[in-house]
Design a protein around this motif. Structure first.
Motif, short mmCIF file in Angstrom:
data_model
loop_
_atom_site.label_atom_id
_atom_site.label_comp_id
_atom_site.label_asym_id
_atom_site.label_seq_id
_atom_site.Cartn_x
_atom_site.Cartn_y
_atom_site.Cartn_z
N TRP A 191 15.52 12.75 2.92
CA TRP A 191 14.60 14.23 2.91
C TRP A 191 15.05 15.45 2.22
CZ3 TRP A 191 18.39 10.95 5.47
CH2 TRP A 191 19.53 11.25 5.88
N LYS A 192 16.02 14.97 1.49
CA LYS A 192 16.21 16.28 0.08
C LYS A 192 15.02 16.22 -1.29
CE LYS A 192 20.47 17.13 1.89
NZ LYS A 192 22.36 16.90 1.56
N LEU A 195 14.77 -7.62 2.65
CA LEU A 195 13.71 -8.63 3.61
C LEU A 195 13.72 -9.97 2.33
CD1 LEU A 195 10.63 -5.43 4.49
CD2 LEU A 195 12.34 -7.32 5.70
N LEU A 201 1.07 -1.26 -0.26
CA LEU A 201 -0.06 0.29 0.41
C LEU A 201 1.11 1.19 0.18
CD1 LEU A 201 -2.93 0.94 2.30
CD2 LEU A 201 -1.29 2.36 2.11
N LEU A 218 12.21 6.24 4.36
CA LEU A 218 13.14 5.88 5.29
C LEU A 218 14.80 6.86 5.59
CD1 LEU A 218 13.49 1.68 4.65
CD2 LEU A 218 12.02 2.87 6.59
N SER A 219 15.04 7.21 6.68
CA SER A 219 15.55 8.02 6.60
C SER A 219 16.99 7.72 5.90
CB SER A 219 15.84 8.58 7.79
OG SER A 219 15.77 8.08 9.37
N THR A 220 17.29 7.12 4.72
CA THR A 220 17.94 7.20 4.41
C THR A 220 17.68 6.86 2.95
OG1 THR A 220 19.92 5.16 3.69
CG2 THR A 220 17.48 5.16 3.44
N TYR A 267 15.00 -2.13 -0.24
CA TYR A 267 14.39 -2.15 1.52
C TYR A 267 13.41 -3.47 1.59
CZ TYR A 267 12.21 -2.59 6.13
OH TYR A 267 12.24 -3.62 7.44
N PRO A 268 12.61 -3.57 0.53
CA PRO A 268 11.67 -4.51 0.71
C PRO A 268 12.62 -5.98 0.16
CG PRO A 268 10.43 -2.50 -0.87
CD PRO A 268 12.45 -2.48 -0.36
N ARG A 300 9.39 1.66 -4.61
CA ARG A 300 9.98 0.93 -3.68
C ARG A 300 8.62 -0.17 -3.12
NH1 ARG A 300 10.30 3.90 1.85
NH2 ARG A 300 7.80 3.99 1.08
N ALA A 301 7.55 0.56 -3.98
CA ALA A 301 5.58 -0.35 -3.49
C ALA A 301 6.47 -1.75 -5.08
CB ALA A 301 4.63 0.11 -3.40
N TYR A 323 5.55 7.43 3.15
CA TYR A 323 7.42 7.73 4.64
C TYR A 323 8.28 6.91 3.99
CZ TYR A 323 9.58 7.06 8.65
OH TYR A 323 11.00 7.91 9.75
N PHE A 361 0.85 5.32 0.55
CA PHE A 361 0.01 6.50 1.50
C PHE A 361 -0.10 7.70 0.87
CE2 PHE A 361 0.85 3.32 4.99
CZ PHE A 361 -0.27 3.20 4.73
N LYS A 373 20.10 11.73 -0.61
CA LYS A 373 18.89 11.14 1.27
C LYS A 373 17.56 11.42 0.69
CE LYS A 373 22.81 10.42 3.67
NZ LYS A 373 23.20 10.76 4.21
#
Lengths: 231, 234
Positions: free
Chosen positions: B126-127, B96, B74, B82-84, B92-93, B140-141, B80, B76, B124
């Motif tokens: 947040w930029k 996993l 999902l 990740l802070s990387t 990331y997924p 990512r999804a 959000y 959103f 990064k």
């Protein structure tokens, strides 16, 4: 101003002259502070995460108690630990009063609530969103917990450094349970207190400056980590 | 992935927000969930994602009742990251799921190129701007080839150019990989462009379902007609 100036000169002299007593005191201060912060971190971070993620009756009261303990006056912590460890106290048989172990216990009592409280606040802020993200990406419970800790890494470091700051600068509790015994339980803060009482302001200033220097180095390392992570 | 739900009910604080007797999402389809605010769209999406449990009723995924978390994702409205780095977010997924480094690197590069984000690989998170953040969340999804992709207003507050890019990529990938896609959108033109099916919800109930051509061009239900015409008074 003379006292401060002479204190500064004395501090440099003590550092470079390799004054054995000073090195022993600085070493013990670091040992007590680092040991208590490590134990407090091991206790405080899981407890902060549990507190932030679990729902249970009385949680509100517990959080208020932890917030209160975050600003626990060191002399009260010291007195409580002293009474528990005194010969007639519940743990008197351990004969820990006036030992380094008692000083570490007292500091753990002061530092752990700080780490729990700061971790709890971070978890409250991040847990829901990070947990949901983990679930939507297929992460299991342990993987989501690891993700949460990863996302809180800068905040956790800040909490640990705050705990260290509390421990290294603390005087009341270690004075009560340690007794400032030369060569045994004397640390920088209790030594400064004693030097001041004896009117040896230059040496007191010198030890104070060394304490500040240590604090600066630790905080500079934290700042470097935060900058690296936010760059 | 074929999704069927039966007698779904969900209440918050005693207020019934979702009440769907039965229905489903056909495998490989792209379904737009439309309806006014408070219609129950997000609640349905969260239940389908397995983030919430219904108070009553069941959801079956390819005939099985348990949500296959490894195949559902999902995104959103305000994702959000990740802070990387962007690269680590997309990877990331796949980490996993135990994919090899080479497989991860290949898929990351493929998605970055598809979304025009190659230059941001080491950036990064947040930029990033809002549009770039949404693209990375989408990449990512999609990184682990989900069978059910749920999107909660993926292009809300995003400029038309980025919206078009996201739509283009969504269409390309969902067609290529036959991903069953459910999109909440208030943009009816987008629903028409992206989706072949539409489910209209109103006050927690499904008031109309059908192909996007039918529902959006010739709505049979009066509430849908008013909603599509922008005349629905709540």
């Amino acid at each position: 101003m003379d006292t401060i100036g002479h204190g500064f000169e004395e501090a440099i002299r003590l550092i470079f002259a390799g004054d054995a007593e000073i090195f022993e005191i600085v070493g013990l201060s670091l040992y007590v502070s680092i040991f208590s912060v490590v134990v407090s971190t091991i206790l405080g971070i899981p407890l902060g995460i549990l507190l932030g993620t679990c729902r249970f009756r009385g949680k509100g009261i517990l959080v208020r108690i932890i917030y209160t303990l975050m600003s626990l006056p060191p002399v009260i912590a010291g007195l409580a630990v002293f009474l528990i460890l005194m010969r007639r106290g519940p743990l008197g048989s351990l004969q820990l009063n006036y030992t380094v172990a008692a000083m570490i216990i007292a500091q753990i009592c002061l530092v752990t609530p700080i780490i729990i409280g700061l971790t709890y606040n971070m978890v409250k802020e991040k847990a829901l969103v990070v947990n949901q993200l983990g679930m939507t990406l297929g992460a299991g419970r342990i993987q989501r917990l690891r993700l949460l800790i990863y996302e809180m890494r800068v905040g956790i470091t800040t909490a640990v450094i705050s705990g260290f700051g509390r421990a290294i600068s603390e005087v009341g509790a270690v004075m009560i349970v340690g007794g400032n015994i030369k060569g045994k339980t004397r640390v920088m803060t209790t030594y400064i207190s004693e030097l001041k009482g004896m009117g040896n302001f230059e040496r007191a200033m010198a030890v104070g400056l060394i304490l500040l220097l240590i604090s600066f180095v630790v905080n500079a390392a934290l700042y470097h980590f935060q900058e690296r992570e936010s760059r | 992935m074929d999704v069927r739900f039966t007698d779904l009910k969900k209440s918050y604080d005693g207020r019934l927000v979702l009440d769907l007797p039965d229905g489903g999402i056909r495998s490989g389809s792209r379904t737009a969930l439309i309806g006014p605010n408070g219609a129950g769209k997000s609640t349905l999406l969260r239940i389908l994602a397995g983030l919430e449990s219904p108070d009553h009723g069941t959801v079956h995924y390819d005939g099985k009742q348990e949500a296959p978390r490894q195949d559902i994702t999902l995104v959103f409205q305000k994702p959000y990251l990740l802070s990387t780095t962007v690269e680590n977010n997309i990877a990331y997924p796949m980490k996993l799921r135990g994919l090899s480094k080479a497989q991860i690197a290949e898929r990351v590069d493929e998605l970055l190129e598809e979304l025009g984000l190659t230059a941001f690989k080491k950036q990064k998170s947040w930029k990033l701007s809002g549009g770039e953040t949404q693209k990375v969340a989408l990449a990512r999804a999609l990184s682990f080839h989900p069978k059910l992709l749920l999107l909660d207003e993926p292009t809300a507050n995003i400029d038309p150019y980025t919206t078009a890019e996201i739509e283009r990529m969504l269409l390309a990938i969902s067609r290529k990989e036959s991903i069953t896609t459910v999109i909440i959108t208030h943009n009816l033109a987008q629903a028409k462009r992206l989706c072949d099916q539409v489910l209209m919800l109103h006050k927690g109930k499904a008031v109309e379902a059908g192909t996007s051509q039918e529902v959006l061009a010739r709505p049979q239900n009066e509430i849908t007609r008013q909603f599509v015409a922008g005349e629905l008074i709540l």
